[in-house]
Scaffold this motif. Structure first.
Motif, mmCIF file in Angstrom:
data_model
loop_
_atom_site.group_PDB
_atom_site.id
_atom_site.type_symbol
_atom_site.label_atom_id
_atom_site.label_comp_id
_atom_site.label_asym_id
_atom_site.label_seq_id
_atom_site.Cartn_x
_atom_site.Cartn_y
_atom_site.Cartn_z
ATOM 1 N N VAL A 34 0.691 -1.238 0.071
ATOM 2 C CA VAL A 34 0.083 0.063 -0.084
ATOM 3 C C VAL A 34 0.775 1.261 -0.090
ATOM 4 C CG1 VAL A 34 -1.864 1.265 1.199
ATOM 5 C CG2 VAL A 34 -1.857 -1.168 1.172
ATOM 6 N N GLU A 70 -1.866 -1.337 -3.971
ATOM 7 C CA GLU A 70 -2.825 -0.387 -3.901
ATOM 8 C C GLU A 70 -2.331 0.926 -3.642
ATOM 9 O OE1 GLU A 70 -6.305 -1.038 -3.718
ATOM 10 O OE2 GLU A 70 -5.898 -3.392 -3.876
ATOM 11 N N LEU A 84 -8.011 -0.840 4.040
ATOM 12 C CA LEU A 84 -7.796 -1.681 3.264
ATOM 13 C C LEU A 84 -7.191 -2.976 4.153
ATOM 14 C CD1 LEU A 84 -5.217 0.134 0.896
ATOM 15 C CD2 LEU A 84 -7.299 -1.340 0.240
#
Length: 130
Positions: A34, A70, A84
């Protein structure tokens, strides 16, 4: 279960990445990398280049780990990471940390501190070697 790496292109981020890959490989679970960005910011020092993220995915795959990236945009980076973590059934968040002065924490806050305190799962904090 999944391992989530909260990645920022920095010394702490670069220290956390191989630890997250090793954790995912050891547990035989996927890795979500992420790189959360502040929504609406014209320039974000947390933004990783596409090449850096591709390199991390390739390193994970070389270790036998299925990895995805992501890049959520949210004015609250911690909120993006935690959303997330819940969505992807994350068992551990791996995050790089660095030393900050008390005044620095007071004025700027601490993403790592908030993630550690608010995460719905285990958090593995990694600091760069001295």
């Amino acid at each position: 279960m999944t391992i989530l790496l909260s990645y920022v292109p920095s010394e702490p981020g670069d220290a956390a990445a191989p630890v997250a890959i090793a954790e995912a490989a050891a547990h035989g679970v996927p890795l979500v990398i992420v790189n959360a960005l502040r929504g609406g910011a014209l320039v974000d020092s947390h933004a990783a280049s596409d090449e850096a993220l591709t390199t991390l995915v390739e390193q994970a795959r070389a270790a036998g780990v299925d990895a995805t990236v992501e890049r959520p945009e949210n004015s609250d980076i911690v909120e993006a990471i935690l959303e997330l973590a819940e969505k992807d059934d994350v068992s551990t968040i791996v995050i790089g940390v660095r030393h900050r002065s008390p005044v620095g924490k007071l004025l700027l806050g601490s993403v790592a501190q908030r993630v550690i305190l608010e995460a719905p799962c285990a958090v593995l904090a990694v600091k760069p070697q001295a």
